[in-house]
Design an enzyme around this catalytic site. Structure first.
Site, mmCIF file in Angstrom:
data_model
loop_
_atom_site.group_PDB
_atom_site.id
_atom_site.type_symbol
_atom_site.label_atom_id
_atom_site.label_comp_id
_atom_site.label_asym_id
_atom_site.label_seq_id
_atom_site.Cartn_x
_atom_site.Cartn_y
_atom_site.Cartn_z
ATOM 1 N N ASN A 207 0.846 -1.193 0.000
ATOM 2 C CA ASN A 207 0.000 0.000 0.000
ATOM 3 C C ASN A 207 0.876 1.236 0.000
ATOM 4 O OD1 ASN A 207 0.564 0.734 2.859
ATOM 5 N ND2 ASN A 207 -0.387 -1.263 3.192
ATOM 6 N N ASP A 276 -4.202 -6.229 4.660
ATOM 7 C CA ASP A 276 -5.229 -7.096 5.246
ATOM 8 C C ASP A 276 -5.268 -8.458 4.580
ATOM 9 O OD1 ASP A 276 -6.312 -5.491 7.282
ATOM 10 O OD2 ASP A 276 -7.260 -4.223 5.764
ATOM 11 N N LYS A 286 8.137 -16.412 -11.685
ATOM 12 C CA LYS A 286 7.412 -15.237 -12.152
ATOM 13 C C LYS A 286 6.160 -15.624 -12.953
ATOM 14 C CE LYS A 286 8.400 -11.139 -14.862
ATOM 15 N NZ LYS A 286 9.182 -10.679 -15.995
ATOM 16 N N PRO A 303 -3.532 -12.018 9.720
ATOM 17 C CA PRO A 303 -4.011 -11.835 11.101
ATOM 18 C C PRO A 303 -4.163 -10.354 11.417
ATOM 19 C CG PRO A 303 -1.693 -12.488 11.073
ATOM 20 C CD PRO A 303 -2.196 -12.610 9.667
ATOM 21 N N ASP A 304 -5.091 -10.031 12.298
ATOM 22 C CA ASP A 304 -5.243 -8.647 12.766
ATOM 23 C C ASP A 304 -4.303 -8.491 13.968
ATOM 24 O OD1 ASP A 304 -6.011 -6.260 14.017
ATOM 25 O OD2 ASP A 304 -8.062 -6.435 13.255
ATOM 26 N N ILE A 305 -3.174 -7.868 13.726
ATOM 27 C CA ILE A 305 -2.125 -7.790 14.757
ATOM 28 C C ILE A 305 -2.615 -7.014 15.974
ATOM 29 C CG2 ILE A 305 0.258 -7.068 15.237
ATOM 30 C CD1 ILE A 305 0.740 -7.171 12.162
ATOM 31 N N PHE A 321 -4.455 3.118 14.834
ATOM 32 C CA PHE A 321 -4.722 4.134 13.814
ATOM 33 C C PHE A 321 -5.876 3.621 12.975
ATOM 34 C CE2 PHE A 321 -1.665 7.643 13.139
ATOM 35 C CZ PHE A 321 -0.893 7.454 14.266
ATOM 36 N N LYS A 335 -13.627 0.070 15.723
ATOM 37 C CA LYS A 335 -12.306 -0.573 15.722
ATOM 38 C C LYS A 335 -11.642 -0.429 17.097
ATOM 39 C CE LYS A 335 -11.448 0.360 10.833
ATOM 40 N NZ LYS A 335 -10.674 1.153 9.860
ATOM 41 N N LYS A 339 -10.802 -3.782 19.123
ATOM 42 C CA LYS A 339 -9.379 -4.134 19.273
ATOM 43 C C LYS A 339 -8.832 -3.769 20.652
ATOM 44 C CE LYS A 339 -8.823 -3.503 14.276
ATOM 45 N NZ LYS A 339 -7.878 -3.651 13.170
HETATM 46 N N1 CTP Z 1 -4.213 -3.541 11.855
HETATM 47 C C1 CTP Z 1 -3.501 -4.643 12.269
HETATM 48 N N2 CTP Z 1 -3.514 -5.778 11.517
HETATM 49 C C2 CTP Z 1 -4.210 -5.841 10.379
HETATM 50 C C3 CTP Z 1 -4.934 -4.718 9.948
HETATM 51 C C4 CTP Z 1 -4.913 -3.582 10.708
HETATM 52 O O1 CTP Z 1 -2.872 -4.586 13.308
HETATM 53 N N3 CTP Z 1 -4.206 -6.952 9.675
HETATM 54 C C5 CTP Z 1 -4.194 -2.339 12.699
HETATM 55 C C6 CTP Z 1 -3.636 -1.096 12.016
HETATM 56 O O2 CTP Z 1 -2.252 -0.968 12.221
HETATM 57 C C7 CTP Z 1 -4.397 0.026 12.683
HETATM 58 C C8 CTP Z 1 -5.732 -0.603 13.033
HETATM 59 O O3 CTP Z 1 -5.524 -2.007 13.013
HETATM 60 O O4 CTP Z 1 -3.782 0.448 13.884
HETATM 61 C C9 CTP Z 1 -6.848 -0.248 12.098
HETATM 62 O O5 CTP Z 1 -6.455 -0.483 10.771
HETATM 63 P P1 CTP Z 1 -7.405 -0.122 9.555
HETATM 64 O O6 CTP Z 1 -6.712 -0.491 8.287
HETATM 65 O O7 CTP Z 1 -7.924 1.279 9.701
HETATM 66 O O8 CTP Z 1 -8.663 -1.038 9.801
HETATM 67 P P2 CTP Z 1 -8.923 -2.573 9.677
HETATM 68 O O9 CTP Z 1 -9.048 -3.120 11.032
HETATM 69 O O10 CTP Z 1 -7.955 -3.213 8.753
HETATM 70 O O11 CTP Z 1 -10.378 -2.562 9.035
HETATM 71 P P3 CTP Z 1 -10.843 -2.081 7.566
HETATM 72 O O12 CTP Z 1 -9.656 -2.297 6.670
HETATM 73 O O13 CTP Z 1 -11.986 -2.969 7.291
HETATM 74 O O14 CTP Z 1 -11.219 -0.625 7.680
#
Ligand code: CTP
Length: 392
Positions: A207, A276, A286, A303-305, A321, A335, A339
């Site tokens: 990104n 994500d 390739k 995973p959502d860290i 954030f 969120k 979280k």
């Molecule tokens: N985050 C994380 N791990 C992920 C995705 C997000 O730890 N796989 C953390 C980001 O670093 C940030 C927070 O979760 O502090 C919110 O990230 P954001 O991209 O705004 O939201 P998402 O939870 O990914 O939800 P969405 O993309 O559906 O808005």
């Protein structure tokens, strides 16, 4: 934050003076304001114009007339006067209180506890008894004497006497300052930048995160006296050398590093833009255009860290954030609660991503929402760290 840390660099006539512009640049990157003063001999090794340009201030030197009491003003201005490189000659002079140029006069005007020297000379001079006695005299008075490095010297000989590397000097300066910040004694863990998920050996899913916000937070935390660790994805923004930096690429690697470092952190800020999704499988070779038509890529969730850290939060202070493309704070609030964050920084993709400035709203788990006008990310970093410090 109570303004920037003010560093005065004293440059004497040693070959290592050519490294000083780089040192000034790194100190400024760490958020310090830097002025330089030099002896007449120093100008044989480093240019006046360069020093003025990198420091953004006049160069203080003997042959330019300054106000009579300039040395007193400079002495009062500085938080740390570091003489580097410090030659055997200047060390000898300041050990004996000789004030025969602007730099040595300053050395008599700055309190010893605000002074440091980074010696640089050849091994024979470094090991001479007179130098040793002069160094001991400075230390006894409370002046910090940095160690010397070992290696190839200007005279082609090898041995102790080299000036420390600029990164080591920056680390020293950052560890000395400020003694009493709002976050001194706290361990701050920050994730920063994008992550990269390999599709094949040459392509990635990533990104547009630049890592500027994470770098600004790290700098602000250091300036408030914290010990800072940054887990950084492949970002363009330079991180302050005073921080411990752990480089990662993928969300999986970031997760492992964050989980490990989280155990010893007091404050954790998840500023990284984590991918994500990642390709369900990484191709070993390739992907070719042979087929000509469409290809589809199966993705799976990473995973959502932050959510994982939230589950292990204990009494740590956890900040997330929320990067949104729509108005309103509802998504961000959701969120923050899901979280288990204490604070959520809301920003909008169009006003923040890949830019030098950002427009944030600080949501607090207590229920408050504080919007701010657009500001530079350096300022935003300072503001966020201030708000965190106030909440501890
Ligand atoms: N985050 C994380 N791990 C992920 C995705 C997000 O730890 N796989 C953390 C980001 O670093 C940030 C927070 O979760 O502090 C919110 O990230 P954001 O991209 O705004 O939201 P998402 O939870 O990914 O939800 P969405 O993309 O559906 O808005």
């Amino acid at each position: 934050m109570q303004g920037k840390v003010r560093i005065l660099i004293g440059i004497t006539g040693g070959i290592a003076a050519y490294k000083v512009p780089q040192l000034i640049r790194l100190l400024k990157k760490n958020g310090a304001e830097v002025k330089a003063v030099c002896t007449p001999c120093a100008l044989r090794f480093v240019g006046d114009e360069t020093l003025r340009t990198v420091s953004g201030h006049p160069l203080y030197r003997d042959d330019v007339s300054f106000h009579d009491i300039e040395h007193i003003r400079l002495a009062e201005w500085t938080d740390l006067f570091i003489i580097c490189p410090a030659t055997a000659n200047t060390i000898a002079k300041i050990a004996h209180g000789i004030a025969d140029n602007l730099l040595t006069t300053l050395a008599l005007s700055v309190p010893p506890e605000k002074m440091a020297v980074a010696p640089a000379m050849n091994t024979v001079m470094w090991e001479n008894r007179v130098t040793k006695e002069n160094i001991a005299a400075l230390e006894k008075r409370g002046v910090t004497v940095l160690p010397v490095g070992e290696g190839e010297l200007a005279c082609s000989a090898s041995g102790p006497g080299r000036m420390l590397e600029v990164e080591e000097i920056v680390d020293f300066v950052m560890s000395r300052l400020p003694a009493e910040g709002a976050l001194s004694g706290k361990r701050v863990l920050i994730s920063s930048g994008p992550t990269e998920e390999p599709i094949d050996p040459v392509r990635v899913i990533s990104n547009r995160s630049s890592g500027k916000m994470g770098a600004a937070l790290a700098r602000a935390a250091l300036m408030q006296g914290a010990k800072v660790t940054v887990v950084s994805g492949p970002a363009r923004a330079a991180l302050p050398p005073g921080a411990r930096i752990i480089k990662v690429r993928t969300a999986g690697q970031m997760r492992d590093a964050m989980r490990k470092e989280f155990r010893s952190a007091d404050i954790c800020i998840m500023a990284a833009a984590v991918s994500d999704f990642k390709p369900a499988q990484t191709r070993a070779s390739k992907i070719r255009r042979d087929g000509g038509g469409k290809i589809s890529l199966a993705l799976e969730a990473n995973p959502d860290i932050l959510a994982e850290l939230g589950k292990r939060k204990g009494n740590k202070f956890l900040v997330g954030f929320a990067l949104e493309t729509s108005a309103g704070n509802e998504q961000a609030e959701r969120k923050m609660n899901d979280k288990k964050c204490d604070m959520m920084i809301v920003n909008r993709a169009g006003e923040s991503l890949d830019r030098d400035s950002t427009k944030i709203t600080i949501l607090d788990a207590g229920g408050s929402a504080e919007p701010f006008p657009a500001m530079d990310k350096t300022q935003a970093g300072e503001l966020i760290m201030q708000r965190i410090a106030a909440r501890l």
